[in-house]
Design a protein around this motif. Structure first.
Motif, mmCIF file in Angstrom:
data_model
loop_
_atom_site.group_PDB
_atom_site.id
_atom_site.type_symbol
_atom_site.label_atom_id
_atom_site.label_comp_id
_atom_site.label_asym_id
_atom_site.label_seq_id
_atom_site.Cartn_x
_atom_site.Cartn_y
_atom_site.Cartn_z
ATOM 1 N N GLN A 138 -6.656 -4.013 -0.368
ATOM 2 C CA GLN A 138 -5.263 -4.043 -0.813
ATOM 3 C C GLN A 138 -5.036 -5.237 -1.733
ATOM 4 O O GLN A 138 -4.286 -5.159 -2.700
ATOM 5 N N GLU A 160 -5.298 -4.906 -5.579
ATOM 6 C CA GLU A 160 -4.253 -4.217 -6.329
ATOM 7 C C GLU A 160 -3.642 -5.169 -7.347
ATOM 8 O O GLU A 160 -3.457 -6.347 -7.090
ATOM 9 N N THR A 198 -3.876 0.590 -8.210
ATOM 10 C CA THR A 198 -3.089 0.774 -6.998
ATOM 11 C C THR A 198 -4.047 1.152 -5.880
ATOM 12 O O THR A 198 -4.864 2.054 -6.047
ATOM 13 N N TYR A 205 -4.367 2.442 -1.973
ATOM 14 C CA TYR A 205 -3.680 3.034 -0.833
ATOM 15 C C TYR A 205 -4.488 2.780 0.421
ATOM 16 O O TYR A 205 -5.706 2.843 0.406
ATOM 17 N N GLY A 206 -3.797 2.506 1.500
ATOM 18 C CA GLY A 206 -4.459 2.294 2.780
ATOM 19 C C GLY A 206 -4.715 3.622 3.473
ATOM 20 O O GLY A 206 -4.321 4.683 2.991
ATOM 21 N N PRO A 213 -4.376 6.679 6.273
ATOM 22 C CA PRO A 213 -3.203 7.252 6.940
ATOM 23 C C PRO A 213 -3.058 6.665 8.342
ATOM 24 O O PRO A 213 -3.995 6.097 8.893
ATOM 25 N N ASN A 243 0.834 9.333 5.546
ATOM 26 C CA ASN A 243 0.073 8.700 4.483
ATOM 27 C C ASN A 243 1.009 7.799 3.689
ATOM 28 O O ASN A 243 2.232 7.899 3.807
ATOM 29 N N ASP A 244 0.465 6.936 2.864
ATOM 30 C CA ASP A 244 1.265 6.136 1.953
ATOM 31 C C ASP A 244 2.141 7.089 1.144
ATOM 32 O O ASP A 244 1.658 8.098 0.640
ATOM 33 N N ASP A 262 3.210 7.142 -1.800
ATOM 34 C CA ASP A 262 2.801 7.366 -3.187
ATOM 35 C C ASP A 262 1.388 7.925 -3.311
ATOM 36 O O ASP A 262 0.919 8.159 -4.422
ATOM 37 N N ALA A 263 0.700 8.118 -2.197
ATOM 38 C CA ALA A 263 -0.680 8.619 -2.240
ATOM 39 C C ALA A 263 -0.701 10.030 -2.820
ATOM 40 O O ALA A 263 0.219 10.817 -2.605
ATOM 41 N N ASN A 311 5.034 11.650 3.066
ATOM 42 C CA ASN A 311 3.730 12.312 2.975
ATOM 43 C C ASN A 311 3.140 12.376 4.388
ATOM 44 O O ASN A 311 2.391 11.516 4.798
#
Length: 138
Positions: free
Chosen positions: A24, A27, A49, A51-52, A54, A79-80, A82-83, A116
């Motif tokens: 992270q 980023e 970007t 993403y971590g 879920p 989930n994130d 924006d994923a 999400n």
């Protein structure tokens, strides 16, 4: 921004930079600066970007069911927001084997786009003695 010391990047001798074990903290906004004795050139910015993984939000509690009845276990994961990938939920039994769908054992997955989120229901209908055990979702 300069690359942090200790960050593992590969392929820096090409027009692409690839990283292994991205975090992270990687980023951010990057640009390439190339220079030699004749001058310097600066690229446009590239935004990275990260993403971590879920998160499992909930899992049904322990069930006690009469043989021949119906049992359902529900798992919810997020989930994130924006994923770009949906959350995939997989069910495992207490031997760490993936649960196989049959005419009696079903898995119903619902994908929601806001947030999400995925909801997966593992159902045994009818329940038989061999269904007893622990189940987990991933």
């Amino acid at each position: 921004m300069p690359l942090p010391i200790g960050t593992t990047f590969v392929g820096m001798d090409t027009t692409n930079i690839s990283t292994i074990d991205i975090k992270q903290s990687d980023e951010g906004i990057y640009r390439c600066v190339a220079s030699n004795s004749a001058g310097m050139s600066v690229s446009d910015v590239a935004t990275v970007t990260v993403y971590g993984p879920p998160r499992i939000d909930s899992l049904s509690k322990d069930l006690t069911v009469v043989e021949g009845g119906r049992a359902s276990i529900v798992c919810e994961a997020t989930n994130d927001p924006d994923a770009i990938e949906d959350v995939a939920i997989i069910w495992f039994d207490d031997t760490d084997s993936r649960v196989n769908v049959t005419s009696r054992i079903t898995i119903n997955d619902i994908m929601e786009t806001s947030p999400n989120r995925s909801i997966s229901t593992l159902t045994f209908d009818p329940v038989i003695d061999q269904d007893a055990g622990q189940y987990r979702c991933m």
